[in-house]
Design a protein around this motif. Sequence first.
Motif, PDB file in Angstrom:
ATOM      1  N   MET A   1     -21.583 -37.620  38.094  1.00 28.59           N
ATOM      2  CA  MET A   1     -22.324 -36.857  39.000  1.00 28.59           C
ATOM      3  C   MET A   1     -21.691 -36.877  40.340  1.00 28.59           C
ATOM      4  SD  MET A   1     -26.210 -37.314  38.187  1.00 28.59           S
ATOM      5  CE  MET A   1     -26.222 -38.724  36.818  1.00 28.59           C
ATOM      6  N   ALA A   2     -21.632 -35.920  40.899  1.00 24.64           N
ATOM      7  CA  ALA A   2     -21.280 -35.544  42.424  1.00 24.64           C
ATOM      8  C   ALA A   2     -22.199 -36.245  43.428  1.00 24.64           C
ATOM      9  CB  ALA A   2     -20.764 -34.242  42.936  1.00 24.64           C
ATOM     10  N   PHE A   3     -21.760 -37.076  44.287  1.00 21.86           N
ATOM     11  CA  PHE A   3     -22.628 -37.659  45.603  1.00 21.86           C
ATOM     12  C   PHE A   3     -22.846 -36.601  46.664  1.00 21.86           C
ATOM     13  CE2 PHE A   3     -21.672 -41.541  43.293  1.00 21.86           C
ATOM     14  CZ  PHE A   3     -22.999 -41.974  43.223  1.00 21.86           C
ATOM     15  N   SER A   4     -23.963 -36.388  47.122  1.00 21.14           N
ATOM     16  CA  SER A   4     -23.874 -35.480  48.355  1.00 21.14           C
ATOM     17  C   SER A   4     -23.724 -36.417  49.942  1.00 21.14           C
ATOM     18  CB  SER A   4     -25.227 -34.703  48.387  1.00 21.14           C
ATOM     19  OG  SER A   4     -26.224 -36.103  48.739  1.00 21.14           O
ATOM     20  N   ASN A   5     -23.712 -35.725  50.770  1.00 18.67           N
ATOM     21  CA  ASN A   5     -23.371 -36.602  52.026  1.00 18.67           C
ATOM     22  C   ASN A   5     -24.672 -37.090  52.399  1.00 18.67           C
ATOM     23  OD1 ASN A   5     -20.833 -35.746  52.170  1.00 18.67           O
ATOM     24  ND2 ASN A   5     -21.313 -33.800  53.404  1.00 18.67           N
ATOM     25  N   ASN A   6     -25.790 -37.083  51.836  1.00 23.01           N
ATOM     26  CA  ASN A   6     -27.080 -37.733  52.410  1.00 23.01           C
ATOM     27  C   ASN A   6     -27.418 -38.825  51.440  1.00 23.01           C
ATOM     28  OD1 ASN A   6     -27.268 -35.743  54.218  1.00 23.01           O
ATOM     29  ND2 ASN A   6     -28.476 -34.572  52.802  1.00 23.01           N
ATOM     30  N   HIS A   7     -27.397 -39.922  52.141  1.00 24.77           N
ATOM     31  CA  HIS A   7     -27.546 -41.194  51.331  1.00 24.77           C
ATOM     32  C   HIS A   7     -28.579 -42.089  52.184  1.00 24.77           C
ATOM     33  CE1 HIS A   7     -23.944 -40.821  48.808  1.00 24.77           C
ATOM     34  NE2 HIS A   7     -23.413 -40.624  50.090  1.00 24.77           N
ATOM     35  N   ALA A  44     -30.435 -33.357  44.000  1.00 28.06           N
ATOM     36  CA  ALA A  44     -31.232 -34.403  44.761  1.00 28.06           C
ATOM     37  C   ALA A  44     -31.100 -35.668  43.679  1.00 28.06           C
ATOM     38  CB  ALA A  44     -32.588 -34.185  45.235  1.00 28.06           C
ATOM     39  N   LYS A  45     -31.011 -36.973  43.957  1.00 31.93           N
ATOM     40  CA  LYS A  45     -31.101 -38.003  43.086  1.00 31.93           C
ATOM     41  C   LYS A  45     -31.743 -39.130  43.352  1.00 31.93           C
ATOM     42  CE  LYS A  45     -28.083 -40.946  40.295  1.00 31.93           C
ATOM     43  NZ  LYS A  45     -26.518 -41.395  40.226  1.00 31.93           N
ATOM     44  N   LEU A  46     -32.872 -39.791  42.728  1.00 29.80           N
ATOM     45  CA  LEU A  46     -33.669 -40.740  43.032  1.00 29.80           C
ATOM     46  C   LEU A  46     -33.241 -41.833  42.106  1.00 29.80           C
ATOM     47  CD1 LEU A  46     -36.035 -41.979  44.394  1.00 29.80           C
ATOM     48  CD2 LEU A  46     -37.308 -40.970  42.902  1.00 29.80           C
ATOM     49  N   VAL A  47     -32.955 -43.025  42.751  1.00 30.98           N
ATOM     50  CA  VAL A  47     -32.780 -44.385  42.091  1.00 30.98           C
ATOM     51  C   VAL A  47     -33.693 -45.249  42.352  1.00 30.98           C
ATOM     52  CG1 VAL A  47     -31.118 -46.275  41.590  1.00 30.98           C
ATOM     53  CG2 VAL A  47     -30.271 -43.913  41.825  1.00 30.98           C
ATOM     54  N   LYS A  77     -33.792 -32.119  35.797  1.00 32.43           N
ATOM     55  CA  LYS A  77     -32.551 -32.047  35.146  1.00 32.43           C
ATOM     56  C   LYS A  77     -32.487 -33.341  34.275  1.00 32.43           C
ATOM     57  CE  LYS A  77     -29.515 -29.883  38.257  1.00 32.43           C
ATOM     58  NZ  LYS A  77     -28.346 -29.583  38.925  1.00 32.43           N
ATOM     59  N   HIS A  78     -32.378 -34.527  34.754  1.00 34.99           N
ATOM     60  CA  HIS A  78     -32.062 -35.504  33.794  1.00 34.99           C
ATOM     61  C   HIS A  78     -32.600 -36.697  34.232  1.00 34.99           C
ATOM     62  CE1 HIS A  78     -29.469 -39.069  33.088  1.00 34.99           C
ATOM     63  NE2 HIS A  78     -29.255 -38.442  32.030  1.00 34.99           N
ATOM     64  N   ILE A  79     -33.317 -37.670  33.529  1.00 37.92           N
ATOM     65  CA  ILE A  79     -34.104 -38.843  33.826  1.00 37.92           C
ATOM     66  C   ILE A  79     -33.519 -40.002  33.009  1.00 37.92           C
ATOM     67  CG2 ILE A  79     -35.940 -38.297  32.380  1.00 37.92           C
ATOM     68  CD1 ILE A  79     -37.746 -40.067  34.358  1.00 37.92           C
ATOM     69  N   GLU A  80     -33.088 -41.170  33.419  1.00 38.43           N
ATOM     70  CA  GLU A  80     -32.435 -42.195  32.928  1.00 38.43           C
ATOM     71  C   GLU A  80     -33.562 -43.522  33.144  1.00 38.43           C
ATOM     72  OE1 GLU A  80     -28.865 -45.365  33.144  1.00 38.43           O
ATOM     73  OE2 GLU A  80     -28.546 -43.289  33.879  1.00 38.43           O
ATOM     74  N   LEU A  81     -33.962 -44.047  32.029  1.00 43.66           N
ATOM     75  CA  LEU A  81     -34.629 -45.262  32.143  1.00 43.66           C
ATOM     76  C   LEU A  81     -33.921 -46.231  31.659  1.00 43.66           C
ATOM     77  CD1 LEU A  81     -37.921 -43.659  30.462  1.00 43.66           C
ATOM     78  CD2 LEU A  81     -37.480 -43.939  32.718  1.00 43.66           C
ATOM     79  N   ALA A  82     -33.601 -47.350  32.452  1.00 46.17           N
ATOM     80  CA  ALA A  82     -32.759 -48.085  32.407  1.00 46.17           C
ATOM     81  C   ALA A  82     -33.282 -49.565  31.731  1.00 46.17           C
ATOM     82  CB  ALA A  82     -31.953 -48.840  33.648  1.00 46.17           C
ATOM     83  N   ALA A  83     -32.549 -50.580  31.511  1.00 49.56           N
ATOM     84  CA  ALA A  83     -33.256 -51.694  30.528  1.00 49.56           C
ATOM     85  C   ALA A  83     -34.554 -52.168  31.232  1.00 49.56           C
ATOM     86  CB  ALA A  83     -32.470 -52.608  30.283  1.00 49.56           C
ATOM     87  N   LYS A  84     -34.650 -52.323  32.350  1.00 49.75           N
ATOM     88  CA  LYS A  84     -35.899 -53.017  33.283  1.00 49.75           C
ATOM     89  C   LYS A  84     -36.855 -52.036  33.663  1.00 49.75           C
ATOM     90  CE  LYS A  84     -33.399 -57.293  33.534  1.00 49.75           C
ATOM     91  NZ  LYS A  84     -33.014 -58.546  34.572  1.00 49.75           N
ATOM     92  N   TYR A  93     -39.484 -34.153  31.431  1.00 49.97           N
ATOM     93  CA  TYR A  93     -38.186 -34.235  31.557  1.00 49.97           C
ATOM     94  C   TYR A  93     -37.703 -32.965  30.907  1.00 49.97           C
ATOM     95  CZ  TYR A  93     -38.533 -35.664  26.506  1.00 49.97           C
ATOM     96  OH  TYR A  93     -38.716 -35.574  25.199  1.00 49.97           O
ATOM     97  N   GLN A  94     -36.362 -32.930  31.295  1.00 48.07           N
ATOM     98  CA  GLN A  94     -35.350 -31.593  30.649  1.00 48.07           C
ATOM     99  C   GLN A  94     -34.328 -32.364  29.632  1.00 48.07           C
ATOM    100  OE1 GLN A  94     -35.789 -28.383  30.508  1.00 48.07           O
ATOM    101  NE2 GLN A  94     -37.578 -28.709  32.049  1.00 48.07           N
ATOM    102  N   LEU A  95     -33.972 -33.440  30.126  1.00 47.27           N
ATOM    103  CA  LEU A  95     -32.969 -34.421  29.470  1.00 47.27           C
ATOM    104  C   LEU A  95     -33.415 -35.918  29.733  1.00 47.27           C
ATOM    105  CD1 LEU A  95     -30.272 -34.638  27.517  1.00 47.27           C
ATOM    106  CD2 LEU A  95     -28.958 -34.596  29.849  1.00 47.27           C
ATOM    107  N   ILE A  96     -33.385 -36.835  28.900  1.00 46.15           N
ATOM    108  CA  ILE A  96     -34.005 -38.059  28.977  1.00 46.15           C
ATOM    109  C   ILE A  96     -32.991 -39.046  28.314  1.00 46.15           C
ATOM    110  CG2 ILE A  96     -35.396 -38.172  26.894  1.00 46.15           C
ATOM    111  CD1 ILE A  96     -37.267 -39.950  28.862  1.00 46.15           C
ATOM    112  N   GLU A  97     -32.877 -40.125  29.063  1.00 50.03           N
ATOM    113  CA  GLU A  97     -31.813 -41.318  28.386  1.00 50.03           C
ATOM    114  C   GLU A  97     -32.631 -42.554  28.305  1.00 50.03           C
ATOM    115  OE1 GLU A  97     -27.620 -43.541  29.280  1.00 50.03           O
ATOM    116  OE2 GLU A  97     -28.135 -41.276  30.199  1.00 50.03           O
ATOM    117  N   MET A  98     -32.978 -43.195  27.358  1.00 51.22           N
ATOM    118  CA  MET A  98     -33.785 -44.330  27.458  1.00 51.22           C
ATOM    119  C   MET A  98     -33.049 -45.631  26.780  1.00 51.22           C
ATOM    120  SD  MET A  98     -37.612 -43.530  26.269  1.00 51.22           S
ATOM    121  CE  MET A  98     -38.202 -44.787  26.666  1.00 51.22           C
TER     122      MET A  98
END
Length: 135
Positions: A1-7, A44-47, A77-84, A93-98
């Motif tokens: 995924m490309a990063f935008s200039n706003n962090h 837009a991406k939220l972590v 678009k996409h959601i990722e649920l990490a181990a914790k 969601y549209q696409l999920i990764e658990m």
Amino acid sequence: MAFSNNHTLISRGTKIVGDLHFSGDLQIEGHVSGNIIAENGNDAKLVVAEKGVVEGEIRAPMVVINGRVVGNVYSAKHIELAAKAVVEGNVEYQLIEMVKGSQVNGSLVFGGAKGERKVELKAAETPEKAAQSNS
């Protein structure tokens, strides 16, 4: 995924009370009590990091959660649920990764079917379609 200039980083030890509107990339390592909404923008991406906590609704195209969220999550678009990851609410969601170990205490709702149905209904309601069906 490309990063935008706003962090934007909400670091550990920081607590925000109130709604948060963002564009670009937002990383939460602290605590947010309020809704988090991505402004119009498909990149837009939220972590939510491992020690991050969100008490409120999340609406963003791309979401990665490895911390705790108390509220519903809507990902266009996409959601990722990490181990914790722990989500106490519904996830749309549209696409999920658990990853093994992630938790959702709520419903998982695929949002694609509703979007496709809305498009079909709108197409059927156009004047041209109505005239054709009446003939």
